[in-house]
Design an enzyme around this catalytic site. Structure first.
Site, mmCIF file in Angstrom:
data_model
loop_
_atom_site.group_PDB
_atom_site.id
_atom_site.type_symbol
_atom_site.label_atom_id
_atom_site.label_comp_id
_atom_site.label_asym_id
_atom_site.label_seq_id
_atom_site.Cartn_x
_atom_site.Cartn_y
_atom_site.Cartn_z
ATOM 1 N N GLY A 143 -35.059 -21.979 -39.878
ATOM 2 C CA GLY A 143 -35.842 -22.410 -38.722
ATOM 3 C C GLY A 143 -35.576 -21.567 -37.495
ATOM 4 C CB VAL B 194 -30.844 -22.385 -35.260
ATOM 5 C CG1 VAL B 194 -29.400 -21.972 -35.427
ATOM 6 C CG2 VAL B 194 -31.027 -23.028 -33.910
ATOM 7 C CG PHE C 247 -39.767 -26.317 -25.091
ATOM 8 C CD1 PHE C 247 -39.862 -25.547 -26.237
ATOM 9 C CD2 PHE C 247 -38.561 -26.314 -24.397
ATOM 10 C CE1 PHE C 247 -38.788 -24.785 -26.686
ATOM 11 C CE2 PHE C 247 -37.477 -25.571 -24.839
ATOM 12 C CZ PHE C 247 -37.599 -24.791 -25.981
ATOM 13 C CB CYS D 45 -31.840 -29.429 -28.700
ATOM 14 S SG CYS D 45 -32.080 -28.644 -30.306
HETATM 15 P P1 NAD Z 1 -35.994 -26.199 -37.647
HETATM 16 O O1 NAD Z 1 -36.682 -27.465 -37.966
HETATM 17 O O2 NAD Z 1 -36.763 -25.097 -36.996
HETATM 18 O O3 NAD Z 1 -35.397 -25.581 -39.000
HETATM 19 C C1 NAD Z 1 -34.698 -26.319 -39.944
HETATM 20 C C2 NAD Z 1 -35.070 -25.804 -41.329
HETATM 21 O O4 NAD Z 1 -34.232 -26.447 -42.299
HETATM 22 C C3 NAD Z 1 -36.525 -26.093 -41.735
HETATM 23 O O5 NAD Z 1 -37.193 -24.887 -42.039
HETATM 24 C C4 NAD Z 1 -36.384 -27.013 -42.957
HETATM 25 O O6 NAD Z 1 -37.386 -26.783 -43.937
HETATM 26 C C5 NAD Z 1 -35.009 -26.623 -43.474
HETATM 27 N N1 NAD Z 1 -34.389 -27.635 -44.324
HETATM 28 C C6 NAD Z 1 -34.284 -28.974 -44.114
HETATM 29 N N2 NAD Z 1 -33.618 -29.549 -45.116
HETATM 30 C C7 NAD Z 1 -33.281 -28.568 -45.995
HETATM 31 C C8 NAD Z 1 -32.576 -28.550 -47.220
HETATM 32 N N3 NAD Z 1 -32.077 -29.664 -47.744
HETATM 33 N N4 NAD Z 1 -32.407 -27.358 -47.844
HETATM 34 C C9 NAD Z 1 -32.915 -26.217 -47.312
HETATM 35 N N5 NAD Z 1 -33.598 -26.178 -46.145
HETATM 36 C C10 NAD Z 1 -33.770 -27.339 -45.482
HETATM 37 O O7 NAD Z 1 -34.723 -26.571 -36.800
HETATM 38 P P2 NAD Z 1 -33.950 -25.632 -35.734
HETATM 39 O O8 NAD Z 1 -34.638 -25.673 -34.431
HETATM 40 O O9 NAD Z 1 -33.659 -24.321 -36.370
HETATM 41 O O10 NAD Z 1 -32.602 -26.460 -35.559
HETATM 42 C C11 NAD Z 1 -31.618 -26.485 -36.563
HETATM 43 C C12 NAD Z 1 -30.350 -27.070 -35.986
HETATM 44 O O11 NAD Z 1 -29.878 -26.223 -34.930
HETATM 45 C C13 NAD Z 1 -30.525 -28.453 -35.368
HETATM 46 O O12 NAD Z 1 -29.362 -29.192 -35.611
HETATM 47 C C14 NAD Z 1 -30.647 -28.155 -33.885
HETATM 48 O O13 NAD Z 1 -30.199 -29.238 -33.101
HETATM 49 C C15 NAD Z 1 -29.726 -26.973 -33.724
HETATM 50 N N6 NAD Z 1 -30.047 -26.068 -32.606
HETATM 51 C C16 NAD Z 1 -31.334 -25.708 -32.343
HETATM 52 C C17 NAD Z 1 -31.602 -24.801 -31.316
HETATM 53 C C18 NAD Z 1 -33.014 -24.353 -30.989
HETATM 54 O O14 NAD Z 1 -33.191 -23.631 -30.048
HETATM 55 N N7 NAD Z 1 -34.031 -24.736 -31.743
HETATM 56 C C19 NAD Z 1 -30.552 -24.255 -30.590
HETATM 57 C C20 NAD Z 1 -29.246 -24.642 -30.889
HETATM 58 C C21 NAD Z 1 -29.006 -25.544 -31.905
HETATM 59 C C1 UGA Z 2 -31.328 -25.495 -24.715
HETATM 60 C C2 UGA Z 2 -30.001 -24.953 -24.207
HETATM 61 O O1 UGA Z 2 -30.259 -24.193 -23.025
HETATM 62 C C3 UGA Z 2 -29.333 -24.070 -25.263
HETATM 63 O O2 UGA Z 2 -28.048 -23.657 -24.799
HETATM 64 C C4 UGA Z 2 -29.167 -24.879 -26.556
HETATM 65 O O3 UGA Z 2 -28.616 -24.065 -27.567
HETATM 66 C C5 UGA Z 2 -30.523 -25.383 -26.996
HETATM 67 O O4 UGA Z 2 -31.106 -26.190 -25.936
HETATM 68 C C6 UGA Z 2 -30.459 -26.276 -28.192
HETATM 69 O O5 UGA Z 2 -29.438 -26.837 -28.508
HETATM 70 O O6 UGA Z 2 -31.548 -26.404 -28.777
HETATM 71 P P1 UGA Z 2 -33.769 -24.554 -24.995
HETATM 72 O O7 UGA Z 2 -34.140 -25.986 -25.150
HETATM 73 O O8 UGA Z 2 -34.262 -23.592 -25.990
HETATM 74 O O9 UGA Z 2 -32.187 -24.386 -24.923
HETATM 75 O O10 UGA Z 2 -34.317 -24.044 -23.567
HETATM 76 P P2 UGA Z 2 -33.817 -24.254 -22.047
HETATM 77 O O11 UGA Z 2 -33.927 -22.973 -21.352
HETATM 78 O O12 UGA Z 2 -32.526 -24.948 -21.985
HETATM 79 O O13 UGA Z 2 -34.949 -25.214 -21.460
HETATM 80 C C7 UGA Z 2 -35.048 -26.561 -21.882
HETATM 81 C C8 UGA Z 2 -36.064 -27.283 -21.023
HETATM 82 O O14 UGA Z 2 -35.570 -27.456 -19.703
HETATM 83 C C9 UGA Z 2 -37.391 -26.548 -20.877
HETATM 84 O O15 UGA Z 2 -38.453 -27.463 -20.975
HETATM 85 C C10 UGA Z 2 -37.326 -25.954 -19.490
HETATM 86 O O16 UGA Z 2 -38.582 -25.760 -18.898
HETATM 87 C C11 UGA Z 2 -36.534 -27.019 -18.755
HETATM 88 N N1 UGA Z 2 -35.839 -26.524 -17.557
HETATM 89 C C12 UGA Z 2 -34.864 -25.596 -17.674
HETATM 90 C C13 UGA Z 2 -36.177 -27.043 -16.318
HETATM 91 O O17 UGA Z 2 -37.066 -27.905 -16.189
HETATM 92 N N2 UGA Z 2 -35.495 -26.588 -15.227
HETATM 93 C C14 UGA Z 2 -34.510 -25.660 -15.305
HETATM 94 O O18 UGA Z 2 -33.924 -25.297 -14.246
HETATM 95 C C15 UGA Z 2 -34.189 -25.153 -16.561
#
Ligand code: NAD
Ligand code: UGA
Length: 484
Positions: free
Chosen positions: A39, A41, A363, A301
């Protein structure tokens, strides 16, 4: 001490493991890395590791064949600046995307678990706790397909003490394979993901303080040391690492909610929230980041992780602590609704049949991700008021269509912002794409119904110039500039 994620007979097997014992690699590469979950990440983090570590084979697997096909094409499943060129430079060399999960597990020395951990929407903890089903399925699959010892890295964001449950599942039954679990949360933000990962503020690794735990930690540190300076590698115990990830997101979101509350006070007192942010942010103890008022935070998140923190606090009967953090989410809901109410009130308390152009649905800018985007809530509310929406966004229109497909009301999705403003009464700017700053607003004004309104939800436009063109301008946290 009992805990919501604590299995009854948890313990790490006492036998010490040497780092060498984890090393079961193909001849060509030093080690095999597997990432489960392709995904937002999994895909980008593994792309960076593959780029920085040509001596490691990196395979990313997923249950979604569609996602894997997209990772193997030139139209990646996610938009992230700089990602495509980095994928193209290593794909097929030491970076592979595959649906062969079992084979990947068998071959791996190190397994990153990067599956989704959404908010649970049913049963116990519904609406707050994390739905751990994908994590558990992954753990069972790892256990069933492992013939050699492995390091399992929690990359997904998990509740504190989740590693206990993971370890119990992995070591359950008649299984001689040893697993060492590490926590290595990801802190990258979307839109800046590539630079965040190439130049991280810190890399956090949590491990058990045992000989085998420390050995596994060193194996993971070796990977990051390919490009991250040693002083930015932070090590802690497992639980601190798991909890730090939740707290980092909670504190960032808390800053946004804090400034958004002040924005509402500014609007009634003629103070200017941008000036207030600047004035307080110059205090080095406060700092300038995450103090931009807006229509509320979004993304997959912040809400999920804060609610998870709230659930954990409630579980441990820390009700005052839970209430404190829950307020960050409540204020965010209030802020989104306030944005809608401001539109409604300014436009003579009715939107029935009025056309509104929505600028930006993602977002945040530089991503096509719309998960929990404020635009979803705001557009639904505007449609409820019977407005007709013309939605534009450079990358998020496909997701926007899906997000609103079940919502009744008139809506169009248009790539060209000039087309979107044709005959509209107002513009609601929700995402601060840089391209919106450079549009010809004189031309836009001429295309619009009069009086023309603009609701700059991100304070990213030149309000005085817009006012001089003839717009009635409604920023966030500042007095309006109105001709009415
Ligand atoms: P995502 O939904 O984009 O990706 C997750 C993937 O895992 C999907 O493609 C899904 O099909 C796959 N999956 C689910 N179950 C599975 C299984 N049993 N076997 C194989 N694949 C499987 O999610 P994401 O945004 O990448 O987030 C993943 C994790 O990272 C979450 O815990 C999230 O909180 C954390 N995280 C996300 C961000 C971000 O910016 N999106 C940043 C930091 C941390
Ligand atoms: C956030 C964190 O910044 C990351 O460190 C973390 O890894 C990630 O969540 C996660 O765990 O998924 P992200 O959600 O991708 O990252 O983006 P941000 O830049 O944090 O923005 C989040 C939301 O806050 C957005 O909707 C943005 O518009 C809003 N925001 C941000 C504000 O309204 N004001 C600000 O000053 C900053």
């Amino acid at each position: 001490m009992p805990g919501p994620f604590r299995a009854r007979h948890f313990f790490f097997k006492p036998k010490f493991l040497l780092a060498e014992k984890f090393l079961m690699t193909s001849k060509k590469f030093k080690k095999n890395i597997l990432c489960i979950g392709a995904g937002y990440v999994g895909g980008p983090t593994m792309t960076i590791i593959a780029n920085k570590c040509p001596d490691y084979k990196v395979t990313v697997v997923d249950i979604s064949a569609e996602r894997i096909d997209a990772w193997n094409s030139d139209k990646l499943p996610i938009f992230e600046p700089g990602l495509l060129e980095r994928v193209l430079s290593v794909r097929g060399k030491n970076l592979f995307f595959s649906t062969e999960i079992d084979l990947g597990i068998d071959e791996a020395d190190i397994i990153f678990v990067s599956v989704n951990t959404p908010t649970k929407m049913f049963g116990e903890g519904a609406g707050k706790a994390v739905d751990l089903q994908f994590i558990e399925q992954t753990a069972r699959r790892i256990k069933n397909n492992s013939k050699s010892n492995k390091i399992v890295v929690e990359k997904s964001t998990l509740p504190v003490r989740a590693a206990e449950a993971l370890a119990t599942i992995l070591h359950s039954g008649d299984n001689s394979v040893e697993f060492e679990i590490l926590s290595n949360p990801e802190f990258m933000a979307e839109g800046t993901g590539v630079s965040d990962m190439e130049n991280p503020d810190r890399i956090l690794i949590g491990s058990k303080d045992t000989k085998s735990g420390v050995a596994a930690r060193d194996v993971l540190m070796d990977i990051y040391l390919h490009w991250v300076p040693k002083e930015r590698l932070i090590t802690t115990n497992l639980w601190s690492s798991e909890l730090s990830k939740l707290v980092a997101n909670a504190v960032l979101a808390q800053r946004i909610s804090s400034i958004n509350t002040i924005a509402s006070l500014c609007e009634v007192t003629e103070a200017d929230v941008t000036e207030v942010s600047r004035a307080i942010g110059l205090d080095s103890r406060i700092g300038p980041k995450f103090l931009n008022a807006g229509p509320g935070f979004g993304g997959s998140c912040f809400r999920k992780d804060i609610l998870n923190l709230v659930y954990l606090c409630e579980y441990y009967q820390l009700n005052e602590v839970a209430a404190f953090w829950e307020q960050v989410v409540s204020i965010n809901d209030y802020q989104m609704e306030r944005y809608v109410k401001r539109i409604l009130q300014a436009m003579f308390n009715t939107l029935v049949g009025k056309k509104l152009a929505v600028f930006g649905f993602a977002f945040k800018p530089d991503t096509g991700d719309t998960r929990d985007a404020p635009a979803i809530y705001i557009c639904k509310r505007l449609l409820e008021e019977k407005a007709c929406l013309k939605i534009t966004d450079p990358y998020a229109l496909d997701n926007a269509r899906k997000d609103l497909q079940l919502t009744e009301g008139k809506k169009e999705f248009l790539e060209d912002p000039y087309e979107a403003v044709e005959g509209v009464h107002a513009i609601a700017l929700i995402t601060e794409w840089s391209s919106y700053k450079n549009l010809d607003y004189q031309k836009i004004f001429e295309k619009m119904e009069k009086p023309a309104f603009i609701f700059d939800g991100r304070n990213c436009l030149d309000h005085q110039t817009l006012y001089e063109i003839g717009f009635n301008v409604y920023p966030v946290g500042k007095p309006e500039l109105s001709h009415l």
